[in-house]
Design a protein around this motif. Structure first.
Motif, PDB file in Angstrom:
ATOM      1  N   GLY A  15       0.805  -1.214   0.000  1.00 29.34           N
ATOM      2  CA  GLY A  15       0.000   0.000   0.000  1.00 29.34           C
ATOM      3  C   GLY A  15       0.824   1.243   0.000  1.00 29.34           C
ATOM      4  N   ALA A  16       2.209   1.121   0.007  1.00 28.40           N
ATOM      5  CA  ALA A  16       3.028   2.326   0.047  1.00 28.40           C
ATOM      6  C   ALA A  16       3.141   2.973  -1.295  1.00 28.40           C
ATOM      7  N   GLY A  17       3.090   2.209  -2.396  1.00 22.85           N
ATOM      8  CA  GLY A  17       3.221   2.791  -3.721  1.00 22.85           C
ATOM      9  C   GLY A  17       1.906   3.310  -4.217  1.00 22.85           C
ATOM     10  N   PRO A  61      -1.248   9.942   2.311  1.00 23.50           N
ATOM     11  CA  PRO A  61      -0.742   9.142   1.184  1.00 23.50           C
ATOM     12  C   PRO A  61       0.518   9.712   0.570  1.00 23.50           C
ATOM     13  N   VAL A  62       0.721  11.031   0.656  1.00 19.31           N
ATOM     14  CA  VAL A  62       1.923  11.633   0.069  1.00 19.31           C
ATOM     15  C   VAL A  62       3.174  11.145   0.789  1.00 19.31           C
ATOM     16  N   LYS A  63       3.058  10.923   2.099  1.00 15.97           N
ATOM     17  CA  LYS A  63       4.209  10.433   2.847  1.00 15.97           C
ATOM     18  C   LYS A  63       4.630   9.054   2.374  1.00 15.97           C
ATOM     19  N   ALA A  64       3.647   8.202   2.086  1.00 17.17           N
ATOM     20  CA  ALA A  64       3.967   6.876   1.560  1.00 17.17           C
ATOM     21  C   ALA A  64       4.624   6.971   0.191  1.00 17.17           C
ATOM     22  N   LEU A  65       4.145   7.890  -0.646  1.00 17.66           N
ATOM     23  CA  LEU A  65       4.757   8.074  -1.960  1.00 17.66           C
ATOM     24  C   LEU A  65       6.179   8.603  -1.827  1.00 17.66           C
ATOM     25  N   MET A  66       6.403   9.492  -0.883  1.00 18.87           N
ATOM     26  CA  MET A  66       7.762   9.999  -0.648  1.00 18.87           C
ATOM     27  C   MET A  66       8.692   8.888  -0.187  1.00 18.87           C
ATOM     28  N   HIS A  67       8.170   7.956   0.603  1.00 15.28           N
ATOM     29  CA  HIS A  67       9.003   6.841   1.041  1.00 15.28           C
ATOM     30  C   HIS A  67       9.404   5.976  -0.150  1.00 15.28           C
ATOM     31  N   ARG A  68       8.474   5.766  -1.063  1.00 16.57           N
ATOM     32  CA  ARG A  68       8.786   4.948  -2.241  1.00 16.57           C
ATOM     33  C   ARG A  68       9.817   5.622  -3.140  1.00 16.57           C
ATOM     34  N   HIS A  69       9.740   6.934  -3.273  1.00 19.20           N
ATOM     35  CA  HIS A  69      10.664   7.687  -4.127  1.00 19.20           C
ATOM     36  C   HIS A  69      11.597   8.536  -3.268  1.00 19.20           C
ATOM     37  N   CYS A  73      13.492  12.269  -4.114  1.00 17.36           N
ATOM     38  CA  CYS A  73      13.202  13.489  -3.357  1.00 17.36           C
ATOM     39  C   CYS A  73      14.474  14.068  -2.733  1.00 17.36           C
ATOM     40  N   GLU A  74      15.365  13.216  -2.269  1.00 18.75           N
ATOM     41  CA  GLU A  74      16.566  13.709  -1.599  1.00 18.75           C
ATOM     42  C   GLU A  74      17.570  14.307  -2.585  1.00 18.75           C
ATOM     43  N   ARG A  75      17.613  13.797  -3.805  1.00 19.96           N
ATOM     44  CA  ARG A  75      18.597  14.266  -4.781  1.00 19.96           C
ATOM     45  C   ARG A  75      18.098  15.444  -5.614  1.00 19.96           C
ATOM     46  N   ALA A  76      16.799  15.660  -5.653  1.00 22.42           N
ATOM     47  CA  ALA A  76      16.245  16.704  -6.514  1.00 22.42           C
ATOM     48  C   ALA A  76      16.701  18.078  -6.070  1.00 22.42           C
ATOM     49  N   VAL A  77      17.029  18.921  -7.042  1.00 24.92           N
ATOM     50  CA  VAL A  77      17.449  20.292  -6.738  1.00 24.92           C
ATOM     51  C   VAL A  77      16.289  21.269  -6.848  1.00 24.92           C
ATOM     52  N   GLU A 110       4.760  19.723  -3.203  1.00 20.66           N
ATOM     53  CA  GLU A 110       4.574  19.327  -1.803  1.00 20.66           C
ATOM     54  C   GLU A 110       5.666  18.348  -1.366  1.00 20.66           C
ATOM     55  N   MET A 111       5.999  17.388  -2.224  1.00 19.92           N
ATOM     56  CA  MET A 111       7.037  16.415  -1.872  1.00 19.92           C
ATOM     57  C   MET A 111       8.382  17.099  -1.667  1.00 19.92           C
TER      58      MET A 111
END
Length: 411
Positions: A15-17, A61-69, A73-77, A110-111
């Protein structure tokens, strides 16, 4: 961008994706009867104790999507890079609506805002974002873009002023020098690819360029029963194509800047595709105009006919193939370059094979085309059809947000 495409989604809990916005208690209803019968007095085994956990997972649900990607999210400038990465992973505007956002861009904002960043990370991101657009950032690759044309002009002058063995020596050394200059120019600027091209692509590109210089004369000589000696070289075409590297680099830079601007202004994937498509069609048109002018000038200066069809179609093919390669699409350029080169090889082989007993019919197709439109019609048709196929392909690939997630040509 290659990091965004190659990045595989990290394993996540069921259910995370791309979860739905509503909480689901399916697992709770399934397991509750069994656990209550075996441990009736255990409070932790009751459905009520697990219900808040399910509600909290479904409420964000956005938090679950952030966990999947998470890596994305961490590398994006910037949020645009997250939006492009989500699109590359199959997230559409319709999918974004399940996360209570009107489009992928709003979801990406938001992410990006929810990713924790320290001051050092923010300063690095600002430098990476402002670097390609800083004053004087284009000076290096703009100067290198003039190098292939300058070297080729020196070689052409040397070849025309000499004869015999010195001429052959200058031509051999000159071809090697121009090749090295072109390789150096391709290492910087908007035509620099993130990964090196395959050996097959380089080989077919070299063959197409060699045919542009030698092919028409050899084909004519073969149809006339030769070759009986040295055939004329199309030095005007070679010089014009080398000089055209500079406008090709600027056209690629124009596409990168305009597409990046459209990406920032768009509020949906379809909106971005519609806005960037006219820019994508304008770039090859501007390049062809510049190449036609260079062919006319070089032809007049060297006293040779301007091969608009042959050299023009080859220039368009090389530009489109390089643009696709720069943005991460390498398979279609390799196929198009190989197909065009194979047609030219077949044309020469059939002409010379027609001299075998009973094989004169092999030269009929090529001879008909040459009699109707001249020897330049063969490479013109081969490269023109391949360039048209790449143009159609680019309208479906280079109009994606994921193709422009990071500015191309950054040093």
């Amino acid at each position: 961008m290659s990091e965004l495409r190659d990045m595989a989604p990290e394993p996540a809990a069921p259910g995370a994706g791309e979860p739905s916005c509503e909480p689901s208690s399916h697992a709770s209803h399934e397991s509750a009867p069994h656990e209550s019968s075996s441990h009736p007095a255990t409070p932790s085994a009751t459905p009520a104790s697990r219900k808040p956990l399910a509600r909290r997972a479904g409420a964000d649900p956005v938090k679950a999507l952030m966990h999947r990607h998470r890596a994305l999210c961490e590398r994006a400038v910037d949020p645009l890079e997250i939006a492009a990465g989500l699109e590359a992973h199959g997230v559409t505007d319709r999918t974004a609506a399940r996360f209570r956002h009107r489009d992928v861009f709003s979801l990406a904002e938001e992410m990006y805002a929810r990713v924790p960043r320290d001051e050092e990370t923010r300063s690095t991101e600002n430098a990476a974002t402002a670097g390609p657009d800083a004053p004087g950032a284009h000076a290096g690759w703009a100067a290198l873009a003039l190098l292939p044309g300058a070297l080729c002009a020196a070689v052409v002058v040397g070849v025309r002023l000499t004869d015999g063995r010195p001429r052959l020596l200058i031509a051999t050394v000159g071809v090697l020098t121009v090749f090295l200059g072109l390789r150096l120019a391709l290492r910087r600027g908007p035509l620099r690819a993130a990964s090196d091209t395959s050996s097959g692509t380089r080989a077919w590109t070299g063959w197409l360029l060699a045919y542009a210089v030698l092919g028409d004369g050899l084909l004519n000589a073969g149809l006339d029963g030769g070759p009986h000696g040295p055939w004329p070289l199309a030095t005007a075409s070679a010089l014009a194509l080398a000089l055209a590297y500079a406008p090709a680099a600027w056209c690629a830079h124009l596409l990168s800047v305009r597409a990046r601007g459209k990406l920032a202004a768009s509020r949906g994937l379809a909106d971005f595709a519609d806005s960037v498509r006219p820019v994508l069609l304008t770039v090859p048109t501007l390049f062809l105009c510049a190449l036609a002018a260079l062919l006319a000038l070089c032809g007049a200066a060297l006293g040779e006919p301007a091969a608009y069809a042959a050299a023009g179609s080859l220039g368009a093919l090389l530009l489109l193939a390089r643009l696709l390669t720069v943005h991460g699409f390498t398979r279609a350029p390799a196929l198009a370059l190989g197909a065009a080169g194979a047609i030219e090889v077949i044309a020469l082989v059939t002409v010379f094979a027609s001299r075998l007993p009973g094989c004169s019919f092999l030269a009929v197709p090529v001879g008909t085309v040459v009699d109707a439109s001249g020897p330049g019609a063969v490479p013109g048709l081969a490269c023109g059809l391949a360039a048209l196929a790449l143009l159609i392909h680019s309208t479906r690939t280079l109009t994606r947000a994921s193709a422009h997630a990071a500015p191309s040509g950054a040093p």
